[in-house]
Design a protein around this motif. Structure first.
Motif, mmCIF file in Angstrom:
data_model
loop_
_atom_site.group_PDB
_atom_site.id
_atom_site.type_symbol
_atom_site.label_atom_id
_atom_site.label_comp_id
_atom_site.label_asym_id
_atom_site.label_seq_id
_atom_site.Cartn_x
_atom_site.Cartn_y
_atom_site.Cartn_z
ATOM 1 N N ASP A 43 0.810 -1.219 0.000
ATOM 2 C CA ASP A 43 0.000 0.000 0.000
ATOM 3 C C ASP A 43 0.846 1.272 0.000
ATOM 4 O O ASP A 43 0.347 2.360 0.305
ATOM 5 C CB ASP A 43 -0.929 0.008 1.226
ATOM 6 N N GLU A 44 2.125 1.127 -0.320
ATOM 7 C CA GLU A 44 3.006 2.291 -0.311
ATOM 8 C C GLU A 44 2.657 3.223 -1.485
ATOM 9 O O GLU A 44 2.646 2.808 -2.641
ATOM 10 C CB GLU A 44 4.465 1.843 -0.431
ATOM 11 N N PRO A 45 2.358 4.499 -1.203
ATOM 12 C CA PRO A 45 2.020 5.437 -2.291
ATOM 13 C C PRO A 45 3.257 5.848 -3.080
ATOM 14 O O PRO A 45 4.394 5.610 -2.657
ATOM 15 C CB PRO A 45 1.421 6.634 -1.533
ATOM 16 N N HIS A 46 3.035 6.476 -4.214
ATOM 17 C CA HIS A 46 4.149 6.857 -5.082
ATOM 18 C C HIS A 46 5.047 7.904 -4.444
ATOM 19 O O HIS A 46 6.203 8.052 -4.818
ATOM 20 C CB HIS A 46 3.622 7.367 -6.431
ATOM 21 N N ASP A 47 4.498 8.667 -3.474
ATOM 22 C CA ASP A 47 5.309 9.690 -2.811
ATOM 23 C C ASP A 47 5.683 9.297 -1.383
ATOM 24 O O ASP A 47 6.089 10.139 -0.574
ATOM 25 C CB ASP A 47 4.563 11.028 -2.789
ATOM 26 N N GLY A 48 5.557 8.016 -1.036
ATOM 27 C CA GLY A 48 5.889 7.559 0.314
ATOM 28 C C GLY A 48 7.376 7.352 0.499
ATOM 29 O O GLY A 48 8.139 7.278 -0.476
#
Length: 229
Positions: free
Chosen positions: A210-215
């Motif tokens: 669930d890691e976002p692209h800006d994480g």
């Protein structure tokens, strides 16, 4: 004309006041450099009265350390909502808030303060580390951690401590960068362990799912790819 009347504090109220005063002074300078006279003056009472509530500076230091340890343990508490990398970054920010506010006392404790080596001090330090360990397991939703996961988490907690101590010695690296780097370190330790163990590989997959692209975890991957190109 009326005159102010100083309210007499109860025993426990006075003890808590002295602990608060001592903690503030220990946060500004190494506990070794703070005298009972200074604590008494800051609290607005006499030196003998300090000894009425605490038998010596060591016992007062341990009481102040207990309050600080409870505070530090609470910095690791974080709702289990959202991406893990973002949660860990919030934890690291609160952790460094504590280090920033209690620098000399934190350094004295970890490097050798007046109570280092005592059973009470060791128990408090261990309790903070265990609280951090339990919180990370909670975020990972793991109840019975395999040996490699325990190694990752406990190694990371030790790394956070040593990083904070190095940062306090001159603060030569921007604090925000170190907070992010420590989150990257957690992912890196997990990734190395996953290369050796199928169970860790599955856990790492869940961490990144669930890691976002800006994480922060995605940021680490991008930095590593850039190094390899």
């Amino acid at each position: 004309m009326t005159t102010g009347v100083r309210r007499r504090m109860g025993v426990e109220e006075r003890r808590q006041q002295l602990i608060g005063v001592a903690l503030e002074l220990f946060s500004q300078r190494s506990p070794d450099d703070v005298s009972i006279d200074e604590i008494a003056t800051a609290a607005g009472i006499s030196r003998p009265l300090v000894y009425h509530y605490f038998p010596g500076k060591l016992s007062l230091y341990e009481a102040a350390l207990k309050r600080a340890a409870d505070d530090l343990s609470g910095r690791f508490v974080e709702p289990r909502e959202g991406p893990l990398g973002t949660r860990l970054l919030r934890v690291m920010r609160r952790y460094f808030d504590f280090v920033d506010d209690h620098g000399p006392g934190f350094a004295a404790l970890m490097r050798g303060g007046p109570a280092v080596g005592s059973s009470a001090t060791n128990a408090l330090i261990d309790a903070v580390r265990q609280a951090a360990y339990d919180q990370i397991l909670s975020h990972l939703r793991v109840e019975n951690p395999p040996a490699r996961l325990e190694l990752v988490i406990r190694s990371w907690i030790s790394l956070a401590e040593s990083t904070a101590l190095i940062w306090l010695d001159g603060r030569r690296i921007p604090r925000a960068e170190l907070e992010t780097q420590l989150v990257h370190d957690f992912a890196a330790l997990a990734a190395v362990s996953a290369a050796y163990d199928e169970e860790m590989r599955a856990l790492l997959s869940r961490m990144l799912k669930d890691e976002p692209h800006d994480g922060p975890f995605t940021d680490l991957a991008a930095r590593l790819i850039a190094l390899a190109s």
